[in-house]
Write an enzyme that holds these catalytic residues in place. Sequence first.
Site, short mmCIF file in Angstrom:
data_model
loop_
_atom_site.label_atom_id
_atom_site.label_comp_id
_atom_site.label_asym_id
_atom_site.label_seq_id
_atom_site.Cartn_x
_atom_site.Cartn_y
_atom_site.Cartn_z
N LYS A 24 -11.67 -0.46 -8.14
CA LYS A 24 -11.23 -1.57 -7.30
C LYS A 24 -12.33 -2.63 -7.20
O LYS A 24 -12.06 -3.83 -7.34
CB LYS A 24 -10.87 -1.07 -5.91
N ASP A 66 -6.10 -2.37 -3.05
CA ASP A 66 -6.70 -1.81 -1.84
C ASP A 66 -5.61 -1.17 -1.00
O ASP A 66 -4.45 -1.06 -1.43
CB ASP A 66 -7.46 -2.89 -1.06
#
Length: 303
Positions: A213, A231
């Site tokens: 991420k 997320d």
Amino acid sequence: MPQKTKAPVPASARKPARAAAAGVDAAQAKAGKAPASPAQAKPSKGVSRKAAAPLPATGRAKAAALAAPPKPAPRRRAVANAEAAAYGRTLAAWSHAEIVEAFTRFEAADPEPKGELEHSDPFTLLVAVVLSAQATDAGVNKATRGLFAAASTPAAMAALGEEGIARHIRTLGLFKGKAKNVAELSRLLLARHGGQVPHDREALEALPGVGRKTANVVLNIAFGEPTIAVDTHLFRVANRTGLAPGATPLAVEEGLEARIPDRFKLHAHHWLILHGRYICKARQPECRRCLIADLCRWPEKII
């Protein structure tokens, strides 16, 4: 002259005293105070000193375990995300036309969405994203203002050191581990990349504290790559709506990559993250304000 003797107190007169003592205990309990325990009082004549002795270590451990508060329930956001993932497996897939319509609306409402982490270059962005794990963007920004004033380059950050970094980010969760990662990644940027943040996923993910991420955020914002960083907010939106259901962040990322038209990909994760943060919230989603409520497949939406 004969001495006066005290008459014995009848049992009926002793009952109010016992009742009063019980009332004190009850009042103390109501006020949050524990009544005096037998272990705190002096042992009476008929009680041996062994009975009043403190519990052995094993006994204290058991007593502490019994008295310990129950473990807190899982965070509501985690529950909401798990429910969303479960719903996602049962929802009908969006058509290509619906996906285009949704992102056309997002684009019209916010043509140039921006991330909310404060930064001035790829390095400060990288540090901010590493610090954002299990923290809010607002909390990270508050901590990094002082940190970046003291050290805004890999060389300055490495010189500041783990303890110096920790002093600036004490308000963040897991700050000791994060300080260690930031100090080490700064050192590695100097040793391996000439003090520059690499424009390469594999090299980024080799740095301490940098996962997929974080690498996606840096590649997208710093280098303009059309990556999609999943997320907790984006994960929830993709599953709740049926846009790209998946049991893991990677599954959601791959689903979005395959389905979102190229012209929307650069800003796609910003639109979806902001939508999940402010509209499709974990606890109380604001469906009446949702731009894509008519397209959403979530069975519990309130219009």
